[in-house]
Design a protein around this motif. Structure first.
Motif, PDB file in Angstrom:
ATOM      1  N   GLU A   1       0.834  -1.216   0.000  1.00  0.00           N
ATOM      2  CA  GLU A   1       0.000   0.000   0.000  1.00  0.00           C
ATOM      3  C   GLU A   1       0.864   1.260   0.000  1.00  0.00           C
ATOM      4  OE1 GLU A   1      -3.089  -0.016  -0.596  1.00  0.00           O
ATOM      5  OE2 GLU A   1      -3.729  -2.040  -0.060  1.00  0.00           O
ATOM      6  N   ALA A   2       1.935   1.252   0.787  1.00  0.00           N
ATOM      7  CA  ALA A   2       2.830   2.422   0.864  1.00  0.00           C
ATOM      8  C   ALA A   2       3.502   2.673  -0.491  1.00  0.00           C
ATOM      9  CB  ALA A   2       3.886   2.219   1.950  1.00  0.00           C
ATOM     10  N   LEU A   3       4.014   1.630  -1.117  1.00  0.00           N
ATOM     11  CA  LEU A   3       4.678   1.786  -2.420  1.00  0.00           C
ATOM     12  C   LEU A   3       3.684   2.211  -3.488  1.00  0.00           C
ATOM     13  CD1 LEU A   3       7.068  -1.302  -2.364  1.00  0.00           C
ATOM     14  CD2 LEU A   3       7.685   1.102  -2.063  1.00  0.00           C
TER      15      LEU A   3
ATOM     16  N   GLN B   1       7.782   1.649  -8.480  1.00  0.00           N
ATOM     17  CA  GLN B   1       7.385   0.550  -9.365  1.00  0.00           C
ATOM     18  C   GLN B   1       8.112  -0.776  -9.131  1.00  0.00           C
ATOM     19  OE1 GLN B   1       4.911   1.044 -12.313  1.00  0.00           O
ATOM     20  NE2 GLN B   1       4.455   2.299 -10.538  1.00  0.00           N
ATOM     21  N   SER B   2       9.439  -0.772  -9.003  1.00  0.00           N
ATOM     22  CA  SER B   2      10.150  -2.060  -9.028  1.00  0.00           C
ATOM     23  C   SER B   2       9.849  -2.919  -7.808  1.00  0.00           C
ATOM     24  CB  SER B   2      11.643  -1.864  -9.212  1.00  0.00           C
ATOM     25  OG  SER B   2      12.208  -1.270  -8.066  1.00  0.00           O
ATOM     26  N   HIS B   3       9.929  -2.350  -6.608  1.00  0.00           N
ATOM     27  CA  HIS B   3       9.587  -3.137  -5.421  1.00  0.00           C
ATOM     28  C   HIS B   3       8.082  -3.409  -5.366  1.00  0.00           C
ATOM     29  CE1 HIS B   3      13.572  -1.612  -4.155  1.00  0.00           C
ATOM     30  NE2 HIS B   3      13.667  -2.834  -3.676  1.00  0.00           N
ATOM     31  N   PHE B   4       7.296  -2.450  -5.831  1.00  0.00           N
ATOM     32  CA  PHE B   4       5.842  -2.611  -5.869  1.00  0.00           C
ATOM     33  C   PHE B   4       5.465  -3.838  -6.701  1.00  0.00           C
ATOM     34  CE2 PHE B   4       1.815  -2.001  -8.087  1.00  0.00           C
ATOM     35  CZ  PHE B   4       0.949  -1.824  -7.019  1.00  0.00           C
ATOM     36  N   SER B   5       6.089  -3.970  -7.872  1.00  0.00           N
ATOM     37  CA  SER B   5       5.739  -5.097  -8.747  1.00  0.00           C
ATOM     38  C   SER B   5       6.081  -6.427  -8.085  1.00  0.00           C
ATOM     39  CB  SER B   5       6.412  -4.973 -10.114  1.00  0.00           C
ATOM     40  OG  SER B   5       7.817  -5.018  -9.998  1.00  0.00           O
ATOM     41  N   SER B   6       7.199  -6.478  -7.374  1.00  0.00           N
ATOM     42  CA  SER B   6       7.578  -7.715  -6.675  1.00  0.00           C
ATOM     43  C   SER B   6       6.583  -8.049  -5.571  1.00  0.00           C
ATOM     44  CB  SER B   6       8.974  -7.589  -6.075  1.00  0.00           C
ATOM     45  OG  SER B   6       9.921  -7.406  -7.098  1.00  0.00           O
TER      46      SER B   6
END
Length: 160
Positions: free
Chosen positions: A19-21, A27-32
């Protein structure tokens, strides 16, 4: 994978970071995170949530992100199979395998083969599920992933 053993716990741990991302647009950590959450939602039988999260993961990840690009496809394929969209499910599962085969990312390749086998089993194509599981066992063993190999072997034995 942790999400397989405890999908509820995995979601509880990862949801706040996701939710924070999402809020800050990273994007990159969010996608993971979205990829793992898609798997966790699927593992809980929340197929619509899994489909949404898989789509978010795929959209947010770069084309070179083998894990997100592959697993987002296999999660979506499993959802399509459960929805009765047999051809679309099979096509997407095969696309995921072809995508990961272009890389040398063996853990994801093994995981994708297990997912593809589930798709083939769900759509009544056990003749395609067994070879995918056999390949998953080989790949996991090659990488030294005994837990992954054991899971794939267990599913293969369950197929008969």
């Amino acid at each position: 994978a942790a999400w397989e053993d405890d999908p509820v716990g995995a979601e509880r741990e990862l949801r706040p970071a996701y939710e924070a991302l999402r809020r800050i647009g990273e994007q990159s950590h969010f996608s993971s995170l979205a990829t793992v959450l898609a798997q966790a939602a699927y593992g809980q039988g929340r197929y619509e949530d899994a489909e949404v999260l898989a789509a978010e993961a795929r959209e947010a990840s770069r084309l070179i992100d083998v894990q997100c690009q592959t697993i987002s496809r296999t999660v979506k394929a499993k959802v399509l199979a459960r929805r009765g969209e047999l051809e679309a499910a099979a096509e997407l599962a095969r696309e995921a395998i072809e995508f990961v085969e272009e890389s040398d990312f063996l853990p994801v390749h093994g995981e994708a083969l297990v997912d593809a086998a589930e798709v083939f089993q769900l759509i009544g194509r056990a003749d395609e599920a067994a070879p995918a599981l056999e390949a998953a066992v080989r790949i996991h063993e090659q990488k030294g992933n005994t837990a992954g190999a054991a899971r794939a072997r267990g599913r293969l034995e369950a197929l008969g």
